[in-house]
Design a protein around this motif. Structure first.
Motif, PDB file in Angstrom:
ATOM      1  N   GLU A  22       0.809  -1.222   0.000  1.00  7.89           N
ATOM      2  CA  GLU A  22       0.000   0.000   0.000  1.00  7.89           C
ATOM      3  C   GLU A  22       0.838   1.265   0.000  1.00  7.89           C
ATOM      4  O   GLU A  22       0.405   2.291  -0.520  1.00  7.89           O
ATOM      5  N   ASP A  23       2.046   1.206   0.572  1.00  4.61           N
ATOM      6  CA  ASP A  23       2.868   2.417   0.658  1.00  4.61           C
ATOM      7  C   ASP A  23       3.870   2.537  -0.498  1.00  4.61           C
ATOM      8  O   ASP A  23       4.790   3.346  -0.450  1.00  4.61           O
ATOM      9  N   ALA A  24       3.650   1.768  -1.574  1.00  3.36           N
ATOM     10  CA  ALA A  24       4.571   1.801  -2.711  1.00  3.36           C
ATOM     11  C   ALA A  24       4.333   3.041  -3.565  1.00  3.36           C
ATOM     12  O   ALA A  24       3.194   3.400  -3.844  1.00  3.36           O
ATOM     13  N   LYS A  25       5.437   3.677  -3.963  1.00  2.00           N
ATOM     14  CA  LYS A  25       5.317   4.744  -4.956  1.00  2.00           C
ATOM     15  C   LYS A  25       5.879   4.277  -6.300  1.00  2.00           C
ATOM     16  O   LYS A  25       5.591   4.855  -7.328  1.00  2.00           O
ATOM     17  N   ILE A  47       9.617   0.717  -4.057  1.00  2.00           N
ATOM     18  CA  ILE A  47      10.151   1.878  -3.352  1.00  2.00           C
ATOM     19  C   ILE A  47       8.970   2.517  -2.652  1.00  2.00           C
ATOM     20  O   ILE A  47       7.954   2.835  -3.278  1.00  2.00           O
ATOM     21  N   SER A  48       9.105   2.680  -1.344  1.00  3.62           N
ATOM     22  CA  SER A  48       8.001   3.210  -0.540  1.00  3.62           C
ATOM     23  C   SER A  48       7.933   4.728  -0.650  1.00  3.62           C
ATOM     24  O   SER A  48       8.851   5.372  -1.164  1.00  3.62           O
ATOM     25  N   ILE A  49       6.855   5.287  -0.121  1.00  7.78           N
ATOM     26  CA  ILE A  49       6.708   6.740  -0.113  1.00  7.78           C
ATOM     27  C   ILE A  49       7.776   7.397   0.752  1.00  7.78           C
ATOM     28  O   ILE A  49       8.015   8.590   0.645  1.00  7.78           O
ATOM     29  N   LYS A  50       8.471   6.593   1.569  1.00 10.59           N
ATOM     30  CA  LYS A  50       9.582   7.091   2.389  1.00 10.59           C
ATOM     31  C   LYS A  50      10.933   6.821   1.707  1.00 10.59           C
ATOM     32  O   LYS A  50      11.976   6.908   2.346  1.00 10.59           O
TER      33      LYS A  50
END
Length: 115
Positions: A22-25, A47-50
């Motif tokens: 869910e946090d993937a960009k 790659i996550s949003i972080k």
């Protein structure tokens, strides 16, 4: 790019986004497809949003659906003479940029996932 080809690209992207974290960009899939089309070897990263890169296992039937879509895409390449007389691709690296709604597929012509 013709419609059917673009439809397959979109389908692959949708499967990856729906089955990814869910946090993937950004989602990156590396796939080796056997010539018979019945086996596909995968590696999934995101790659996550972080801005942290990690491996992940896709949810549900994603690997089965991806294999079927990749087989159709490879057949489309053959049916439409898109190989320019060369052997058809055996693998690909798919990058889905979720933030910008873009997909890129880089085709490979020899195995690149080592056992």
């Amino acid at each position: 790019m013709q419609n059917n080809n673009q439809d397959l690209y979109n389908q692959i992207g949708q499967i990856l986004v729906a089955s990814g974290p869910e946090d993937a960009k950004k989602i990156i899939m590396i796939a080796n497809l056997w010539p018979e089309g019945d086996v596909c070897e995968y590696e999934f990263n995101y790659i996550s949003i972080k801005d942290q890169e990690s491996e992940y296992e896709p949810l549900g039937r994603a690997t089965t659906d991806l294999r079927k879509a990749l087989v159709r895409l490879r057949q489309y390449t053959l049916d439409n003479n898109l190989t320019n007389g060369n052997p058809v691709w055996t693998g690909c690296i798919v990058t889905v940029d979720i933030e910008n709604a873009k997909i890129n597929i880089e085709f490979k012509y020899e195995p690149f996932i080592e056992d």
